[in-house]
Design a protein around this motif. Structure first.
Motif, short mmCIF file in Angstrom:
data_model
loop_
_atom_site.label_atom_id
_atom_site.label_comp_id
_atom_site.label_asym_id
_atom_site.label_seq_id
_atom_site.Cartn_x
_atom_site.Cartn_y
_atom_site.Cartn_z
N ARG A 123 3.43 -0.22 5.38
CA ARG A 123 2.34 0.33 4.82
C ARG A 123 0.94 0.42 5.83
NH1 ARG A 123 2.06 -4.24 1.06
NH2 ARG A 123 2.54 -5.14 2.80
N GLN A 156 -1.03 -6.67 -0.68
CA GLN A 156 -0.50 -5.35 -1.36
C GLN A 156 -0.76 -5.00 -2.96
OE1 GLN A 156 3.85 -4.15 -0.74
NE2 GLN A 156 4.23 -4.89 -2.52
N ASN A 186 9.24 -3.75 -2.48
CA ASN A 186 8.32 -3.88 -1.37
C ASN A 186 7.41 -4.99 -1.32
OD1 ASN A 186 7.33 -3.45 1.25
ND2 ASN A 186 6.08 -1.70 0.81
N ASN A 224 3.73 -0.48 -6.42
CA ASN A 224 4.11 -1.82 -6.04
C ASN A 224 3.69 -2.95 -7.10
OD1 ASN A 224 4.43 -0.99 -3.16
ND2 ASN A 224 2.06 -0.69 -3.24
N ASP A 249 6.53 -4.03 8.52
CA ASP A 249 5.91 -3.67 7.26
C ASP A 249 5.44 -2.12 7.47
OD1 ASP A 249 4.23 -2.99 4.98
OD2 ASP A 249 3.21 -4.82 4.92
N ILE A 273 -6.36 4.67 1.50
CA ILE A 273 -5.14 4.80 1.64
C ILE A 273 -4.62 5.81 0.43
CG2 ILE A 273 -2.78 4.16 1.99
CD1 ILE A 273 -3.68 1.69 3.46
N ASN A 291 -1.96 -0.32 5.69
CA ASN A 291 -2.88 -1.24 5.71
C ASN A 291 -2.05 -2.50 6.30
OD1 ASN A 291 -1.34 -1.91 3.49
ND2 ASN A 291 -3.03 -3.06 2.51
N ALA A 292 -1.27 -2.13 7.00
CA ALA A 292 -0.24 -3.55 7.52
C ALA A 292 -1.15 -3.91 8.75
CB ALA A 292 1.29 -3.03 7.73
N SER A 310 -1.15 7.36 -1.66
CA SER A 310 0.41 7.32 -1.65
C SER A 310 0.93 8.35 -2.97
CB SER A 310 1.02 5.86 -2.18
OG SER A 310 0.71 4.93 -1.14
N THR A 338 7.80 -9.23 5.25
CA THR A 338 7.80 -8.05 4.15
C THR A 338 9.21 -7.97 3.82
OG1 THR A 338 5.90 -7.10 5.07
CG2 THR A 338 7.18 -5.69 3.85
N ASP A 345 2.53 9.17 2.46
CA ASP A 345 1.34 8.26 2.42
C ASP A 345 0.48 9.03 3.39
OD1 ASP A 345 1.97 5.57 1.09
OD2 ASP A 345 3.79 6.17 2.45
#
Length: 778
Positions: free
Chosen positions: A121, A535, A593, A541, A119, A407, A123-124, A409, A584, A370
């Motif tokens: 992202r 997510q 995603n 998303n 993943d 976060i 916050n993964a 994006s 993911t 990001d």
């Protein structure tokens, strides 16, 4: 809030980094300093060094620990660092360790025994935890803090849940900085220059501040000029792959008595450079080879590329001796990170519906970014432990974790003259965890030792969408008519976020048996878990939540010092099962995603770690890891690539008139999980009247890897072998060293990762570099 500009670096981070550098520079200037290792006893002549580790939260001989542990020492770290490499340089250096990134230097992803998380992202979470100076680095950006002036790196394979907590079901990578030494004025300074005008400056000074206290200042500054040229004139970014990566660490130790010590640590990092370069259609259709004529020094993109991050942290480690072999430990940690990364994701220019586009087919343009504009992590651990001469010892403690960050994006229209921003989302994630843990060590008899541990963890997350503004990516958005209800249309609760709460009891039990003073056998069973992942729903998303995953592992091994400790051989075999494995599903023709839970995954294999003094002047090491991983879920289907050759069975989940194909991934290996890893080093030295002449070569091999959950010919990364060479002369009775070095000396270039939603886009490993180094010790 709509943002037309990226999140800016915090003034706090820049101020702290510059202040530390300013304070440290005058202290380092007059000194030629020596790197010291504070916890490893000196070896007897003709014998291997005894390696002391803290893999089970107390200092022990690595050969006595019933756990699969490897270390990376100072000399190899110095060899790798001099070429300006980042944390990914550790990949494959010990058996079954793989590290990769689609962000470049900013966001490493760790895998142990084939088990990790692809993943991308911000916050993964990852099933491999990184612990730096006893403080967990939870956010993936924190895991990239440079490795410099270290005592050692420890790699603990298998679940470590009882002593290190959640998000450790695959293992732990543990960094230990070189600590201040009381009563010693010493240090080192190192400078190297190399290909692409790479400059690596590193140094440390150990300075007494009193009879019972000392200060250690450590600095690193790595720079490289841009070496990739954008062939598209007039685009926002013309020159790429350069960077400046600066870091500083200040430690102060006071130990007024044997019953009290305090170690304070302040550290900072400031990075500015290129994000990962995605290169459109560099993979030949129907194979995993680079297209004929590929030139790693050229790219053709119409998007902007940039990456920056600032990280400031501090920790305080206290120890009180309470008498009777009992001690209390407190570890308080604070971390803050700010980052922004932007790249041309389609890897080319234009789009196929325009008069000019390429290289190859570009169905649509994609340029995104990001960032983390605000972040804060707090941790606190209290631990009681005994160190008795009797047969029974124990430790017990409490742990608290609190993280809060946002976060952002962004999407950009790279087809517009100004690459205008056309999409934005901001989310906030809060994560709080509390745990209570304990462990027992029982020396049953002189040959037999038993160990057991328990940890109960409560882990809560809360993710919310705070803002969004977009004209791209989802059908209603394309019509500029999105409503909150449409963006969350599939949410039964009407929310764009989620608040999962998990609790888990993790355990481990192990035993070791000494055949003699040099050979130990061990058996270990352990569990670990990773908390739920979220997510958000929104313009980028569709909301998805993956529930917690749980790993149960069994391993057995032998640890042996051989030939009067001129050789050392550690071998382990393992078998693990991960239930509800979080996956993911990235990309695919629909550019999805999505988080998924597979029913389970299996892994089995072995590791062998060997060091040997072949002669008085020749030393070799060999590490081998074999990992056979399989996803086991006959009902799990995922979207697949737009232009590639899928080799998995496919299933139509749509209407006959409008088919929608999915790949069945049951039986596939885990992504980025090489079946075989091999590392090898050989060092020859010849003593001289004033020092020594030496030659060191190091090699790392990994077998092919699957980039995604499905299998396709284009997205199976080919096997990769990288070698290094170093020729050096140590003189002045060990005070000075000059060396020439090369990295990736065979210049083997491979695709190491891909982007599949648009075309056959890939990114590559670093090319061959050469350089020279001078190091002075004090």
């Amino acid at each position: 809030m709509y943002r037309s500009t990226p999140a800016q670096p915090t003034r706090l981070a820049r101020a702290a980094a510059l202040a530390c550098l300013s304070l440290a520079s005058p202290l380092l200037a007059p000194l030629a300093m020596a790197q010291t290792s504070g916890s490893t006893p000196a070896a007897e002549p003709g014998q291997l060094t005894v390696i002391t580790v803290t893999a089970e939260r107390r200092a022990e001989n690595i050969q006595a620990i019933p756990n699969s542990v490897s270390t990376i020492g100072n000399e190899l770290l110095d060899t790798l660092n001099t070429s300006g490499q980042d944390i990914r340089m550790l990949s494959g250096r010990v058996p079954s360790l793989n590290i990769e990134s689609s962000f470049g230097r900013a966001f490493p992803r760790f895998y142990i025994r084939g088990y990790g998380n692809t993943d991308f992202r911000l916050n993964a979470s990852q099933p491999v935890s990184l612990i730096y100076d006893d403080v967990v680095q939870e956010n993936p950006i924190l895991k990239g803090f440079p490795a410099f002036d270290l005592d050692r790196i420890e790699v603990l394979r298998g679940p470590q849940g009882s002593l290190f907590g959640r998000n450790t079901p695959a293992g732990v990578v543990k960094f230990e900085s070189a600590r201040p030494r009381l009563g010693k004025t010493e240090g080192y300074a190192s400078a190297s220059v190399g290909t692409f005008s790479t400059v690596n400056l590193e140094g440390a000074a150990n300075l007494p501040t009193g009879p019972t206290s000392a200060l250690r200042i450590s600095l690193l500054n790595q720079t490289r000029n841009d070496w990739v040229k954008n062939t598209q004139a007039g685009e926002p970014t013309q020159d790429l792959e350069g960077y400046r990566d600066s870091a500083v660490r200040l430690q102060w130790l006071t130990q007024p008595s044997k019953d009290f010590s305090a170690l304070a640590n302040v550290h900072a990092r400031d990075y500015d450079g290129s994000a990962r370069l995605f290169r459109a259609n560099i993979i030949s259709t129907g194979s995993n080879s680079l297209v004929p004529g590929f030139d790693p020094k050229k790219i053709s993109i119409d998007g902007k590329n940039e990456s920056n991050l600032q990280n400031v942290g501090a920790n305080l480690r206290l120890r009180w001796g309470l008498g009777g072999g009992l001690s209390l430990h407190s570890i308080t940690g604070y971390e803050n990170v700010n980052t922004y990364s932007r790249g041309d994701i389609d890897g080319g220019f234009g789009a196929s519906f325009l008069p000019a586009s390429g290289p190859g087919l570009i169905p649509f343009a994609s340029e995104t970014a990001d960032g983390i504009p605000k972040h804060r992590q707090l941790t606190q651990e209290l631990r009681l432990e005994t160190d008795n001469k009797g047969p029974l010892n124990w430790q017990a403690g409490l742990f608290f974790f609190d993280e809060d960050y946002r976060i952002e994006s962004f999407s950009y229209d790279s087809l517009s003259p100004t690459n205008a921003q056309d999409g934005y989302q901001r989310i906030r994630q809060k994560n709080r965890a509390v745990a209570v843990f304990g462990a027992l060590n029982w020396q049953l008899n002189p040959q037999t030792q038993l160990r057991a541990g328990l940890r109960y963890t409560k882990d809560d997350k809360d993710l919310t969408v705070e803002a969004y503004n977009t004209t791209a990516f989802v059908p209603c958005v394309l019509a500029a008519k999105c409503t909150l209800a449409q963006l969350g249309a599939q949410e039964p609760d009407g929310r764009l976020g989620a608040s999962p709460s998990d609790s888990k009891l993790s355990w481990d039990i192990s035993g070791s048996y000494a055949l003699n003073k040099d050979v130990n056998l061990y058996l270990r069973a352990a569990t670990g878990f990773r908390g739920s992942s979220v997510q958000s729903a929104g313009p980028f998303n569709a909301k998805s939540v993956a529930g917690p995953e749980n790993n149960t592992s069994v391993e057995a091994g032998v640890k042996a010092d051989l030939l009067n400790r001129r050789a050392r051989l550690n071998v382990s075999v393992f078998d693990y099962t991960v239930k509800d494995l979080q996956l993911t599903a990235v990309g695919g023709a629909g550019n999805a995603n999505i988080l998924l839970n597979a029913k389970k995954a299996k892994g089995r294999g072995f590791e062998a770690d060997m060091q040997a003094l072949i002669g008085d002047n020749l030393m070799a090491s060999l590490g081998v890891g074999y990992n056979d991983t399989r996803i086991q879920d006959p009902n799990l289907l995922v979207a697949f690539c737009a232009q590639c050759t899928v080799t998995d069975p496919t299933v139509n989940v749509g209407m006959q008139a409008n088919p929608s194909l999915r790949a069945r991934i049951d039986g596939n290996p885990l992504p980025q999980a090489p079946k075989t890893t091999v590392s090898f080093t050989l060092r020859w030295s010849k003593p001289t009247p004033d020092g020594e002449l030496y030659v060191l070569t190091d090699w790392v091999y990994r077998s092919k890897v699957n980039f995604f959950l499905y299998e396709a010919r284009e997205f199976v990364g080919p096997a990769l072998t990288e070698g290094g060479l170093r020729v050096g002369y140590v003189f002045g009775k060990g005070k000075y060293e000059v060396a020439g070095f090369g990295r990736n000396i065979t210049n083997q270039i491979r695709v190491v990762g891909g982007i599949d939603f648009n075309n056959n886009t890939g990114f590559i490993n670093e090319p061959r570099t050469w350089g020279v180094q001078f190091k002075a010790n004090f």
